[in-house]
Motif scaffolding. Structure first.
Motif, PDB file in Angstrom:
ATOM      1  N   HIS A   9       7.250 -34.503  -4.130  1.00  0.00           N
ATOM      2  CA  HIS A   9       8.338 -35.004  -4.975  1.00  0.00           C
ATOM      3  C   HIS A   9       8.655 -33.963  -6.038  1.00  0.00           C
ATOM      4  CE1 HIS A   9       7.982 -39.133  -3.408  1.00  0.00           C
ATOM      5  NE2 HIS A   9       6.681 -38.968  -3.492  1.00  0.00           N
ATOM      6  N   ALA A  10       9.888 -33.517  -6.079  1.00  0.00           N
ATOM      7  CA  ALA A  10      10.344 -32.591  -7.111  1.00  0.00           C
ATOM      8  C   ALA A  10      11.520 -33.210  -7.846  1.00  0.00           C
ATOM      9  CB  ALA A  10      10.750 -31.251  -6.499  1.00  0.00           C
ATOM     10  N   THR A  11      11.554 -33.054  -9.153  1.00  0.00           N
ATOM     11  CA  THR A  11      12.591 -33.618 -10.018  1.00  0.00           C
ATOM     12  C   THR A  11      12.820 -35.095  -9.699  1.00  0.00           C
ATOM     13  OG1 THR A  11      14.383 -32.848  -8.566  1.00  0.00           O
ATOM     14  CG2 THR A  11      13.706 -31.388 -10.333  1.00  0.00           C
ATOM     15  N   ALA A  12      11.708 -35.819  -9.545  1.00  0.00           N
ATOM     16  CA  ALA A  12      11.814 -37.224  -9.145  1.00  0.00           C
ATOM     17  C   ALA A  12      12.420 -38.091 -10.227  1.00  0.00           C
ATOM     18  CB  ALA A  12      10.438 -37.760  -8.753  1.00  0.00           C
ATOM     19  N   SER A  13      12.516 -37.592 -11.461  1.00  0.00           N
ATOM     20  CA  SER A  13      13.141 -38.382 -12.521  1.00  0.00           C
ATOM     21  C   SER A  13      14.623 -38.605 -12.267  1.00  0.00           C
ATOM     22  CB  SER A  13      12.952 -37.691 -13.873  1.00  0.00           C
ATOM     23  OG  SER A  13      13.456 -36.372 -13.838  1.00  0.00           O
ATOM     24  N   LEU A  14      15.188 -37.907 -11.292  1.00  0.00           N
ATOM     25  CA  LEU A  14      16.591 -38.105 -10.943  1.00  0.00           C
ATOM     26  C   LEU A  14      16.779 -39.189  -9.883  1.00  0.00           C
ATOM     27  CD1 LEU A  14      17.707 -34.371 -10.795  1.00  0.00           C
ATOM     28  CD2 LEU A  14      18.339 -36.047 -12.530  1.00  0.00           C
ATOM     29  N   SER A  15      15.721 -39.914  -9.565  1.00  0.00           N
ATOM     30  CA  SER A  15      15.790 -40.847  -8.439  1.00  0.00           C
ATOM     31  C   SER A  15      16.726 -42.018  -8.683  1.00  0.00           C
ATOM     32  CB  SER A  15      14.390 -41.376  -8.113  1.00  0.00           C
ATOM     33  OG  SER A  15      13.839 -42.062  -9.227  1.00  0.00           O
ATOM     34  N   THR A  16      17.066 -42.279  -9.947  1.00  0.00           N
ATOM     35  CA  THR A  16      17.952 -43.418 -10.207  1.00  0.00           C
ATOM     36  C   THR A  16      19.386 -43.142  -9.783  1.00  0.00           C
ATOM     37  OG1 THR A  16      18.278 -42.590 -12.454  1.00  0.00           O
ATOM     38  CG2 THR A  16      16.569 -44.256 -12.135  1.00  0.00           C
ATOM     39  N   TYR A  17      19.709 -41.886  -9.513  1.00  0.00           N
ATOM     40  CA  TYR A  17      21.064 -41.559  -9.093  1.00  0.00           C
ATOM     41  C   TYR A  17      21.117 -41.514  -7.570  1.00  0.00           C
ATOM     42  CZ  TYR A  17      21.288 -40.392 -13.978  1.00  0.00           C
ATOM     43  OH  TYR A  17      21.213 -40.458 -15.340  1.00  0.00           O
ATOM     44  N   LYS A  18      21.855 -42.412  -6.989  1.00  0.00           N
ATOM     45  CA  LYS A  18      21.769 -42.656  -5.552  1.00  0.00           C
ATOM     46  C   LYS A  18      22.197 -41.466  -4.708  1.00  0.00           C
ATOM     47  CE  LYS A  18      20.374 -46.805  -6.357  1.00  0.00           C
ATOM     48  NZ  LYS A  18      18.946 -47.131  -6.194  1.00  0.00           N
ATOM     49  N   ASP A  19      23.045 -40.596  -5.230  1.00  0.00           N
ATOM     50  CA  ASP A  19      23.520 -39.476  -4.428  1.00  0.00           C
ATOM     51  C   ASP A  19      22.631 -38.242  -4.577  1.00  0.00           C
ATOM     52  OD1 ASP A  19      24.158 -38.980  -7.019  1.00  0.00           O
ATOM     53  OD2 ASP A  19      26.123 -38.117  -6.611  1.00  0.00           O
ATOM     54  N   GLN A  20      21.486 -38.396  -5.228  1.00  0.00           N
ATOM     55  CA  GLN A  20      20.632 -37.241  -5.469  1.00  0.00           C
ATOM     56  C   GLN A  20      19.545 -37.074  -4.409  1.00  0.00           C
ATOM     57  OE1 GLN A  20      20.823 -34.932  -8.475  1.00  0.00           O
ATOM     58  NE2 GLN A  20      22.792 -35.722  -7.855  1.00  0.00           N
ATOM     59  N   GLY A  21      19.304 -38.087  -3.604  1.00  0.00           N
ATOM     60  CA  GLY A  21      18.164 -38.042  -2.709  1.00  0.00           C
ATOM     61  C   GLY A  21      18.193 -36.928  -1.684  1.00  0.00           C
ATOM     62  N   ASP A  22      19.312 -36.762  -0.983  1.00  0.00           N
ATOM     63  CA  ASP A  22      19.375 -35.753   0.075  1.00  0.00           C
ATOM     64  C   ASP A  22      20.362 -34.643  -0.245  1.00  0.00           C
ATOM     65  OD1 ASP A  22      21.748 -37.054   0.342  1.00  0.00           O
ATOM     66  OD2 ASP A  22      21.362 -37.852   2.337  1.00  0.00           O
ATOM     67  N   GLY A  23      20.858 -34.611  -1.463  1.00  0.00           N
ATOM     68  CA  GLY A  23      21.737 -33.520  -1.879  1.00  0.00           C
ATOM     69  C   GLY A  23      23.117 -33.558  -1.266  1.00  0.00           C
ATOM     70  N   LYS A  24      23.594 -34.726  -0.832  1.00  0.00           N
ATOM     71  CA  LYS A  24      24.931 -34.796  -0.255  1.00  0.00           C
ATOM     72  C   LYS A  24      25.971 -34.344  -1.274  1.00  0.00           C
ATOM     73  CE  LYS A  24      24.148 -38.527   3.094  1.00  0.00           C
ATOM     74  NZ  LYS A  24      24.479 -39.925   3.453  1.00  0.00           N
ATOM     75  N   GLY A  25      26.832 -33.460  -0.838  1.00  0.00           N
ATOM     76  CA  GLY A  25      27.891 -32.981  -1.702  1.00  0.00           C
ATOM     77  C   GLY A  25      27.491 -31.865  -2.642  1.00  0.00           C
ATOM     78  N   ILE A  26      26.194 -31.528  -2.685  1.00  0.00           N
ATOM     79  CA  ILE A  26      25.757 -30.454  -3.578  1.00  0.00           C
ATOM     80  C   ILE A  26      24.877 -29.457  -2.830  1.00  0.00           C
ATOM     81  CG2 ILE A  26      25.936 -31.761  -5.718  1.00  0.00           C
ATOM     82  CD1 ILE A  26      22.930 -32.248  -5.568  1.00  0.00           C
ATOM     83  N   GLY A  27      25.058 -29.344  -1.534  1.00  0.00           N
ATOM     84  CA  GLY A  27      24.330 -28.329  -0.775  1.00  0.00           C
ATOM     85  C   GLY A  27      23.368 -28.860   0.249  1.00  0.00           C
ATOM     86  N   GLY A  28      23.182 -30.178   0.291  1.00  0.00           N
ATOM     87  CA  GLY A  28      22.330 -30.764   1.316  1.00  0.00           C
ATOM     88  C   GLY A  28      20.889 -30.285   1.249  1.00  0.00           C
ATOM     89  N   ASN A  29      20.291 -30.083   2.419  1.00  0.00           N
ATOM     90  CA  ASN A  29      18.876 -29.746   2.505  1.00  0.00           C
ATOM     91  C   ASN A  29      18.598 -28.251   2.420  1.00  0.00           C
ATOM     92  OD1 ASN A  29      17.954 -32.423   2.791  1.00  0.00           O
ATOM     93  ND2 ASN A  29      18.568 -32.419   4.942  1.00  0.00           N
ATOM     94  N   ASP A  30      19.624 -27.439   2.292  1.00  0.00           N
ATOM     95  CA  ASP A  30      19.449 -25.998   2.163  1.00  0.00           C
ATOM     96  C   ASP A  30      19.443 -25.650   0.681  1.00  0.00           C
ATOM     97  OD1 ASP A  30      19.411 -23.270   2.274  1.00  0.00           O
ATOM     98  OD2 ASP A  30      21.427 -23.051   3.111  1.00  0.00           O
ATOM     99  N   MET A  31      18.260 -25.263   0.167  1.00  0.00           N
ATOM    100  CA  MET A  31      18.141 -25.035  -1.271  1.00  0.00           C
ATOM    101  C   MET A  31      19.036 -23.898  -1.754  1.00  0.00           C
ATOM    102  SD  MET A  31      16.127 -27.410  -2.281  1.00  0.00           S
ATOM    103  CE  MET A  31      16.759 -28.440  -0.933  1.00  0.00           C
ATOM    104  N   LEU A  32      19.279 -22.907  -0.931  1.00  0.00           N
ATOM    105  CA  LEU A  32      20.139 -21.807  -1.333  1.00  0.00           C
ATOM    106  C   LEU A  32      21.568 -22.273  -1.581  1.00  0.00           C
ATOM    107  CD1 LEU A  32      20.296 -18.764  -1.860  1.00  0.00           C
ATOM    108  CD2 LEU A  32      20.831 -18.448   0.563  1.00  0.00           C
TER     109      LEU A  32
END
Length: 599
Positions: A173-196
């Motif tokens: 778990h990284a930056t798990a304090s953001l878990s309350t925001y539903k669109d943060q889990g899989d990075g949809k719209g902000i780069g998805g699963n590719d960290m780069l």
């Protein structure tokens, strides 16, 4: 059976289940994987009759667990040695129905970044709770900058329950304090699963459910953690691998936790509640327990080999580091006994750029003969020009990997990326707060994140709602110091000297008996019109007693000079190492005697 400091070569033996599922063979495999040389740096074999409290501390000696329909009680005796070389965490029920629990242990002072972390256990079996051996910080609380705050490595958790399959779980778990925001889990719209490709910092919780050939008996579960990769093992077999392109990495040392995990379902079984992933306590057969044979930590022994020495610098001046402008970094890597193969640039745990290093040109003629007697060595200079840093705080670390697989890390470089919106908020409800008087913490300026405040807990979330859910539950309450800074428009009635008194809150929950000696003080700074005028230090061991956000206690007065008229206060919080710390505002009074010292 314990095998003290013995390293075995374990070959992964997996069998395919009938449904195509991989099942881990149950073999007694102990010690780090083959192919590297390791040395034991910390361990507890749990010999004797009493827990070594120089090595451990209680996770929550004042812990509470509310479970409707059950009387529960924290019991120190439910975390103890059995005299046979094992630690036992148990969940028991008395004759009168009282369920006794214990939250487990944390390593008292030992913490480590990178290495091989291994434990040998017998898992718990009953629903209503689960157990885990994991790594994180003390006090627990993940910040959003994984180069600044410890995160969470779950070496194992033994849900799901009731047991339908012989399964356990690994997770990071990284930056798990953001878990309350539903669109943060899989990075949809902000780069998805590719960290780069990530355009914003986001929550990352990635793991795997592992099915075992058998659930009962002894199992060895482990994590191999390198700067660029996480590898999980069960019974000597690799079960999960994650790299820097798939998850944000962390370089922060972590402590070891051995835990009972206790939650309260939203709705009980008898009331028609949906079964939680850990099952209903009503279905448990008592007693149940986690048995731990040992915990061992190894680090890789490089012998005489050395990792590349790495430095990173940034062009330009701080006021030029803007989000709408490219920024150029220079990475220098010097490998005195090998060849640099790859160079990386990270911000706050996220890969931002990387480059393969061409092989050095072969020597010819006399130079080739000379090189046979010269010391090996290779220096590389790599330039990265990027436009993908994050708004506000960025912790920059460059890395270099050499031909031996050794990874060198630079000293962190702290930079702030500007947007042009900073400190442009307007007075709360259009009316500045008045000095002399109380500055209410929740009445910070309007304008939102990046203008009136910068808050690491919701950094990157595009949908953060205004005021009540941004950094406070109520406009009248204290605000959490996860905020990096917050602004207040004020009106000073009369010029002169004022005593300004700071108020803070930090509840005592989960803090009793903890060792905070290695945790630095938190710092609160006050600026008036961008000029620093006062500072307070808040010791990590301090608390305000019972209650979240209230009561707020005075932390001492400082003397400041103010001129009549409208001003902007900026309150800056250091990178708080103590979670659940809240800013309760200021009291400004006209000069009266000498200022007292703060805590």
């Amino acid at each position: 059976m314990k095998r003290q400091a013995m390293i075995l070569c374990c070959v992964g033996l997996c069998a395919a289940a009938s449904m195509g599922e991989t099942v881990i063979k149950s073999v007694d495999a102990q010690g780090p994987p083959a192919g590297k040389k390791w040395r034991l740096v910390w361990s507890d074999e749990f010999d004797g009759t009493a827990i070594d409290m120089q090595r451990w501390q209680n996770a929550s000696p004042d812990g509470k667990w509310d479970y409707p329909g059950f009387q529960t009680r924290y019991a120190a005796e439910n975390c103890a040695l059995d005299g046979k070389g094992h630690l036992v965490l148990s969940l028991t029920r008395d004759a009168d129905g009282t369920v006794r629990f214990n939250n487990g242990l944390q390593s008292r002072t030992f913490e480590q970044a990178f290495g091989y972390f291994e434990t040998r256990v017998q898992f718990s079996t009953q629903p209503g709770w689960w157990t885990a051996v994991w790594l994180s910080g003390v006090p627990y609380g993940e910040g959003t900058d994984t180069f600044q705050s410890p995160q969470e490595f779950d070496i194992f958790e033994d849900f799901y329950k009731p047991k339908v399959k012989n399964d356990i779980s690994h997770c990071y778990h990284a930056t798990a304090s953001l878990s309350t925001y539903k669109d943060q889990g899989d990075g949809k719209g902000i780069g998805g699963n590719d960290m780069l490709s990530r355009t914003n910092i986001a929550r990352c919780s990635k793991g795997k459910v592992v099915t075992l050939e058998r659930y009962g008996g002894w199992h060895t579960v482990a994590l191999e953690w390198t700067p660029l990769e996480h590898i999980f093992y069960v019974d000597g077999q690799e079960t999960l691998r994650q790299n820097y392109r798939e998850v944000p990495i962390t370089t922060v040392p972590q402590r070891i936790w051995i835990s009972e995990c206790l939650r309260t379902p939203k709705k009980l079984k008898k009331d028609g509640g949906h079964p939680p992933f850990y099952g209903f306590l009503e279905d448990a057969t008592f007693p149940d327990q986690l048995v731990v044979d040992y915990v061992r930590v190894y680090e890789e022994d490089y012998g005489k080999k050395t990792a590349p020495a790495v430095t990173v610098t940034l062009d330009g001046k701080p006021e030029e580091w803007r989000q709408d402008q490219p920024m150029t970094f220079h990475v220098h890597a010097d490998d005195r006994d090998g060849t640099v193969k790859k160079v990386y640039l990270f911000s706050s745990g996220y890969i931002r750029a990387e480059a393969d290093v061409p092989a050095p040109a072969p020597a010819s003629g006399g130079a080739r003969l000379t090189s046979l007697f010269a010391k090996r060595g290779h220096s590389v200079d790599q330039t990265f020009t990027v436009t993908n840093l994050f708004e506000a705080d960025n912790t920059i670390i460059a890395m270099a990997k050499d031909c031996d697989g050794l990874i060198g890390l630079s000293t962190p470089l702290q930079i702030t990326v500007l947007t042009g919106r900073e400190y442009t908020g307007t007075a709360y409800q259009g009316k500045p707060q008045t000095i002399p008087g109380r500055i209410v913490a929740g009445h910070y300026d309007e304008g939102g994140r990046g203008a009136a405040f910068q808050d690491n807990t919701d950094k990157g979330d595009p949908r953060a709602s205004w005021r009540n859910t941004e950094i406070a539950n109520s406009v009248e309450s204290a605000i959490p110091v996860t905020a990096r800074w917050v602004t207040y428009r004020v009106h000073v009635v009369k010029s002169g000297e004022y005593d300004v008194e700071l108020f803070m809150n930090r509840p005592d929950y989960g803090r009793k008996g903890k060792d905070f000696s290695a945790i630095p003080d938190d710092v609160v700074q006050l600026e008036v019109d961008r000029v620093k005028v006062a500072e307070w230090s808040l010791p990590a061991a301090w608390d305000s007693g019972y209650g979240f956000r209230n009561p707020t206690l005075p932390m001492g007065k400082r003397r400041v000079k103010l001129t009549a008229g409208d001003h902007q206060l900026i309150v800056r919080f250091g990178r708080a190492k103590s979670p659940h710390t809240f800013f309760g505002g200021f009291m400004f009074t006209k000069k009266s005697g000498l200022p007292s010292e703060g805590v």
